[in-house]
Scaffold this motif. Structure first.
Motif, short mmCIF file in Angstrom:
data_model
loop_
_atom_site.label_atom_id
_atom_site.label_comp_id
_atom_site.label_asym_id
_atom_site.label_seq_id
_atom_site.Cartn_x
_atom_site.Cartn_y
_atom_site.Cartn_z
N PHE A 66 12.51 -0.99 -3.08
CA PHE A 66 13.75 -0.96 -2.31
C PHE A 66 13.66 0.18 -1.29
CE2 PHE A 66 16.30 -2.45 -6.28
CZ PHE A 66 16.00 -3.78 -6.00
N GLY A 67 13.84 -0.12 -0.03
CA GLY A 67 13.97 0.94 0.97
C GLY A 67 12.71 1.75 1.21
N THR A 68 11.55 1.17 0.94
CA THR A 68 10.29 1.85 1.24
C THR A 68 9.32 0.84 1.81
OG1 THR A 68 8.33 2.95 0.30
CG2 THR A 68 9.63 1.56 -1.19
N ARG A 69 8.54 1.28 2.77
CA ARG A 69 7.56 0.38 3.37
C ARG A 69 6.23 0.40 2.63
NH1 ARG A 69 4.26 2.92 7.39
NH2 ARG A 69 4.60 5.16 7.52
N LEU A 70 6.18 1.15 1.51
CA LEU A 70 4.96 1.21 0.70
C LEU A 70 3.75 1.61 1.54
CD1 LEU A 70 5.42 -1.87 -1.68
CD2 LEU A 70 5.86 0.54 -2.19
N SER A 71 3.88 2.74 2.21
CA SER A 71 2.80 3.23 3.06
C SER A 71 1.65 3.75 2.20
CB SER A 71 3.31 4.36 3.95
OG SER A 71 3.46 5.55 3.19
N GLN A 72 0.56 4.10 2.86
CA GLN A 72 -0.60 4.60 2.14
C GLN A 72 -0.33 5.94 1.46
OE1 GLN A 72 -0.37 4.23 5.41
NE2 GLN A 72 -1.43 5.85 6.54
N MET A 73 0.69 6.67 1.90
CA MET A 73 1.06 7.90 1.21
C MET A 73 1.63 7.62 -0.17
SD MET A 73 0.08 10.28 3.17
CE MET A 73 0.83 11.70 2.40
N ILE A 74 2.09 6.40 -0.39
CA ILE A 74 2.60 5.97 -1.68
C ILE A 74 1.52 5.25 -2.48
CG2 ILE A 74 4.32 4.54 -2.85
CD1 ILE A 74 5.42 7.00 -1.37
N THR A 75 0.81 4.36 -1.83
CA THR A 75 -0.10 3.47 -2.53
C THR A 75 -1.53 3.98 -2.59
OG1 THR A 75 -0.51 2.23 -0.49
CG2 THR A 75 1.31 1.49 -1.88
N GLY A 76 -1.86 5.01 -1.80
CA GLY A 76 -3.21 5.55 -1.80
C GLY A 76 -4.00 5.05 -0.62
N GLY A 77 -5.06 5.81 -0.27
CA GLY A 77 -5.86 5.44 0.89
C GLY A 77 -6.55 4.10 0.74
N LYS A 78 -7.01 3.80 -0.46
CA LYS A 78 -7.65 2.51 -0.74
C LYS A 78 -6.61 1.64 -1.41
CE LYS A 78 -12.14 0.74 -2.23
NZ LYS A 78 -13.43 1.07 -2.89
N THR A 79 -5.80 0.99 -0.60
CA THR A 79 -4.59 0.35 -1.11
C THR A 79 -4.87 -0.85 -2.01
OG1 THR A 79 -4.42 -0.91 0.95
CG2 THR A 79 -3.17 1.15 0.80
N THR A 80 -6.08 -1.40 -1.96
CA THR A 80 -6.40 -2.52 -2.85
C THR A 80 -6.37 -2.09 -4.31
OG1 THR A 80 -8.75 -2.03 -2.51
CG2 THR A 80 -7.78 -3.79 -1.16
N LEU A 81 -6.41 -0.78 -4.58
CA LEU A 81 -6.40 -0.27 -5.95
C LEU A 81 -4.98 0.00 -6.45
CD1 LEU A 81 -9.37 2.28 -5.81
CD2 LEU A 81 -9.41 -0.12 -6.54
N PHE A 82 -3.98 -0.27 -5.63
CA PHE A 82 -2.61 0.05 -6.01
C PHE A 82 -2.06 -0.98 -7.00
CE2 PHE A 82 2.03 -0.50 -5.10
CZ PHE A 82 2.44 0.68 -5.69
N ALA A 83 -1.54 -0.46 -8.11
CA ALA A 83 -0.87 -1.30 -9.13
C ALA A 83 -1.60 -2.63 -9.33
CB ALA A 83 0.59 -1.54 -8.74
N PRO A 84 -2.85 -2.57 -9.76
CA PRO A 84 -3.69 -3.77 -9.73
C PRO A 84 -3.21 -4.90 -10.63
CG PRO A 84 -4.73 -2.04 -11.02
CD PRO A 84 -3.56 -1.41 -10.35
N ASN A 85 -2.40 -4.57 -11.65
CA ASN A 85 -2.00 -5.58 -12.62
C ASN A 85 -0.53 -5.97 -12.50
OD1 ASN A 85 -4.61 -5.39 -13.74
ND2 ASN A 85 -3.99 -3.57 -14.88
N ALA A 86 0.09 -5.59 -11.40
CA ALA A 86 1.54 -5.81 -11.26
C ALA A 86 1.85 -6.90 -10.24
CB ALA A 86 2.22 -4.51 -10.84
N LYS A 87 2.86 -7.71 -10.55
CA LYS A 87 3.49 -8.50 -9.50
C LYS A 87 4.24 -7.53 -8.60
CE LYS A 87 4.35 -12.95 -11.80
NZ LYS A 87 3.91 -12.73 -13.20
N LYS A 88 4.18 -7.74 -7.31
CA LYS A 88 4.77 -6.81 -6.36
C LYS A 88 5.82 -7.54 -5.52
CE LYS A 88 0.36 -4.40 -6.21
NZ LYS A 88 -0.39 -5.44 -6.98
N VAL A 89 7.02 -6.96 -5.52
CA VAL A 89 8.16 -7.54 -4.80
C VAL A 89 8.65 -6.51 -3.79
CG1 VAL A 89 10.50 -8.46 -5.00
CG2 VAL A 89 8.83 -8.88 -6.84
N MET A 90 8.89 -6.94 -2.57
CA MET A 90 9.37 -6.03 -1.53
C MET A 90 10.54 -6.67 -0.81
SD MET A 90 7.13 -4.27 1.50
CE MET A 90 7.84 -3.19 2.74
N ILE A 91 11.63 -5.92 -0.69
CA ILE A 91 12.82 -6.37 0.04
C ILE A 91 12.94 -5.51 1.30
CG2 ILE A 91 15.33 -6.61 0.00
CD1 ILE A 91 13.47 -6.49 -3.26
N ASP A 92 13.03 -6.14 2.46
CA ASP A 92 13.12 -5.37 3.71
C ASP A 92 13.81 -6.21 4.77
OD1 ASP A 92 12.32 -3.79 6.19
OD2 ASP A 92 11.29 -2.65 4.63
#
Length: 612
Positions: free
Chosen positions: A294-320
């Motif tokens: 909610f209210g975040t663009r999920l930038s690399q400062m949140i997800t890490g430089g190598k974003t393919t490794l972010f929350a690898p086992n999670a369904k990801k939902v984004m509202i914008d």
């Protein structure tokens, strides 16, 4: 009626009662018109960039549109950085720039300049504003002011700019003949500054199937997490967001921009996440099986430089509300499992209407697991208090937290000082913290503190670095002139620490242009503050932190020089190439692997090595 008088009257009618100004030949009439009104006040800053930052912070603090008036040429171009701040952080602000008289405007783009201090700010600002326009017809002034303010505050907010030639400001106008603006509310291009009029934002009803699916995912999840950012406040959606999270008792992780949404001791506040941790928040994200943002663009400062490794086992939902934020991810990023284009309040209203029955607390064990990580991997362990020679950045933040009060407003700069504060500062109820999160210029904090002090009668706590302060140090004169309740704390580590840390990683600690030995120079900040007629203090070790309360209670403005170890690093912090669970200084590979075992029951384990 004189056109500049009409501008001032219009702003006053919109409840814009403060304008930040730097005078100049092409704006004197508009400033004069503001000065003549009893229901408005102009605030003199020392530099246009500072005026822009002050207007930005004014808007962040009180919700009204921050407004600036500057002259043409260099006056306008000096606003560029601050307009970027507002644009990238979705902050509504109005920038009114004087321009040379119409006969002196260049007749062709091929001519560089005709009038003295002429600059084409429409071209210059077009990529960093939601709307920029040069007013050439005096009868268009009402239309353009209405349109600019509408666009600044609609959909995804942002800055707007009007360029007004000097001779137009001086003209007499018949206010009965002024053109008026009527919003085309179905145009997404006006609401978000992105898509065309043929693509209206989907309604909540159109999104209902997606919302129903997300609710089913929540009910079947074992380890859900909600990530909240600054956009929750921008959307005025804090209350429904918390109601939604509390209904399911889902752990909330806060980006830096969302850090002040909840007090630190709220049962659903599980801290931050991202490239500087904290570790426990990152462990939660990386082990989650469902992430809702909610209210975040999920930038690399949140997800890490190598974003393919972010929350690898999670369904990801984004509202914008901005469709381009939802479609920006490429094969080099993680992929969204559900993208919902919606205003956040609309999404939450619909979602909550579908949550009519009480929800069992299915995630108590999951929350307890995150708390155990928090206890085991604290940001500021007791060992940090043991040093005698300098003030530890994390210890300072913790001790400052203890002596602040509800309602205090923290304004951060950029670099190591901001990282230490966002890592270790413990927010109390009603406190605010913000910075220019996405553009992050050095020098923002002091200038922004001016705007926050004008917008609020709360105590302003300015947190800056020695390098950052030097960028806009002249605004010490402003807080003195207006006797603002601003307490300036300078993290003085003799240079640009975050750049040193980057050079440690990439250049084998070969330093250049980062401290006194490599080209920089800094004054004695206590003597400098005193030269501005400001009370000044210095904290050189932990034993002196007991004076923090006295400094905060000083009447009016004050400056405090906090002497930090030049070699203190931002820790923990991600090294490029790793997932955000694997921060430096690294934990043993076996320890990280054991932490990630939580999701191994459902998903294949990932491989780790000491060399990662």
């Amino acid at each position: 009626m004189k056109l500049s008088d009409y501008i001032a009257q219009f702003l006053a009618e919109q409840k814009i009662d403060h304008v930040f100004v730097v005078s100049g030949g092409a704006i004197i009439h508009s400033i004069d018109s503001v000065a003549k009104r009893k229901d408005m006040k102009y605030i003199c800053v020392q530099h246009e960039q500072a005026g822009g930052a002050a207007a930005d912070a004014y808007s962040r603090t009180c919700g009204r549109v921050g407004t600036v008036m500057v002259t043409s040429g260099p006056g306008a171009t000096n606003l560029t950085t601050s307009i970027c701040n507002a644009y990238f952080d979705s902050i509504p602000a109005l920038f009114i720039c004087g321009q040379v008289t119409t006969p002196r405007l260049r007749p062709s783009e091929k001519l560089r300049q005709k009038g003295f201090q002429e600059t084409d700010i429409v071209s210059l600002f077009s990529s960093i504003t939601k709307y920029v326009y040069r007013v050439m017809d005096p009868l268009e002034i009402k239309y353009q002011l209405q349109k600019a303010l509408y666009l600044a505050t609609s959909g995804r907010p942002g800055p707007v700019a009007l360029d007004i030639p000097d001779d137009l400001q001086r003209m007499e106008i018949d206010v009965t003949r002024l053109k008026e603006f009527t919003p085309e509310t179905d145009h997404r291009s006006q609401a978000t500054g992105t898509m065309s009029a043929q693509c209206p934002v989907p309604s909540a009803q159109e999104n209902i199937q997606k919302i129903t699916t997300v609710l089913s995912w929540i009910r079947s999840a074992k380890r859900p997490v909600i990530i909240c950012g600054a956009g929750v406040r921008i959307a005025d959606a804090i209350e429904p967001t918390l109601k939604f999270a509390r209904h399911f008792k889902i752990p909330i992780l806060l980006t830096w921009g969302g850090k002040d949404m909840l007090p630190h001791d709220d049962e659903l506040n599980f801290g931050g996440l991202g490239v500087v941790g904290p570790r426990w928040g990152n462990f939660a994200a990386q082990n989650a099986d469902l992430i809702i943002s909610f209210g975040t663009r999920l930038s690399q400062m949140i997800t890490g430089g190598k974003t393919t490794l972010f929350a690898p086992n999670a369904k990801k939902v984004m509202i914008d509300v901005d469709p381009y934020e939802l479609t920006k991810f490429t094969s080099n990023d993680f992929q969204l499992d559900m993208a919902i284009e919606s205003e956040l309040k609309s999404f939450l209203k619909t979602a909550l209407s579908l949550c009519t029955t009480p929800q069992n607390d299915a995630y108590a064990a999951w929350r307890s697991q995150i708390r155990r990580w928090e206890e085991k991997y604290p940001i500021c362990p007791s060992s940090r208090y043991e040093r005698k020679d300098y003030v530890d950045g994390h210890v300072f933040a913790k001790e400052l937290s203890k002596v602040t009060r509800e309602g205090d407003i923290f304004i951060g700069d950029t670099g190591a000082n901001l990282s230490w504060m966002c890592q270790a500062l413990e927010m109390k109820k009603g406190q605010r913290i913000f910075s220019a999160w996405n553009h992050t210029p050095m020098g923002y904090a002091l200038s922004a503190s001016v705007g926050a002090a004008v917008a609020s009668d709360k105590r302003i706590i300015c947190l800056t670095g020695d390098g950052g302060l030097m960028m806009n140090i002249e605004e010490l004169a402003t807080i003195r002139r207006y006797n603002m309740n601003v307490k300036v704390f300078i993290f003085n580590n003799g240079g640009h620490a975050i750049q040193k840390q980057t050079m440690d990683t990439w250049l084998n600690s070969h330093y250049a242009a980062v401290n006194h030995d490599t080209g920089l120079n800094f004054p004695d900040f206590v003597k400098t503050a005193q030269a501005f007629d400001l009370p000044a203090f210095r904290l050189e070790n932990h034993s002196q932190l007991s004076t923090l309360r006295q400094i905060l209670e000083t009447k009016g403005p004050a400056v405090c020089d906090v002497v930090v170890d030049p070699d203190q690093k931002i820790e923990p912090m991600l090294k490029f190439g790793s997932g955000i669970e694997d921060l430096n200084p690294k934990l043993p590979a076996q320890e990280i692997a054991a932490i990630m075992e939580i999701s191994k029951k459902d998903f294949p384990a990932r491989a780790y090595s000491e060399k990662n």
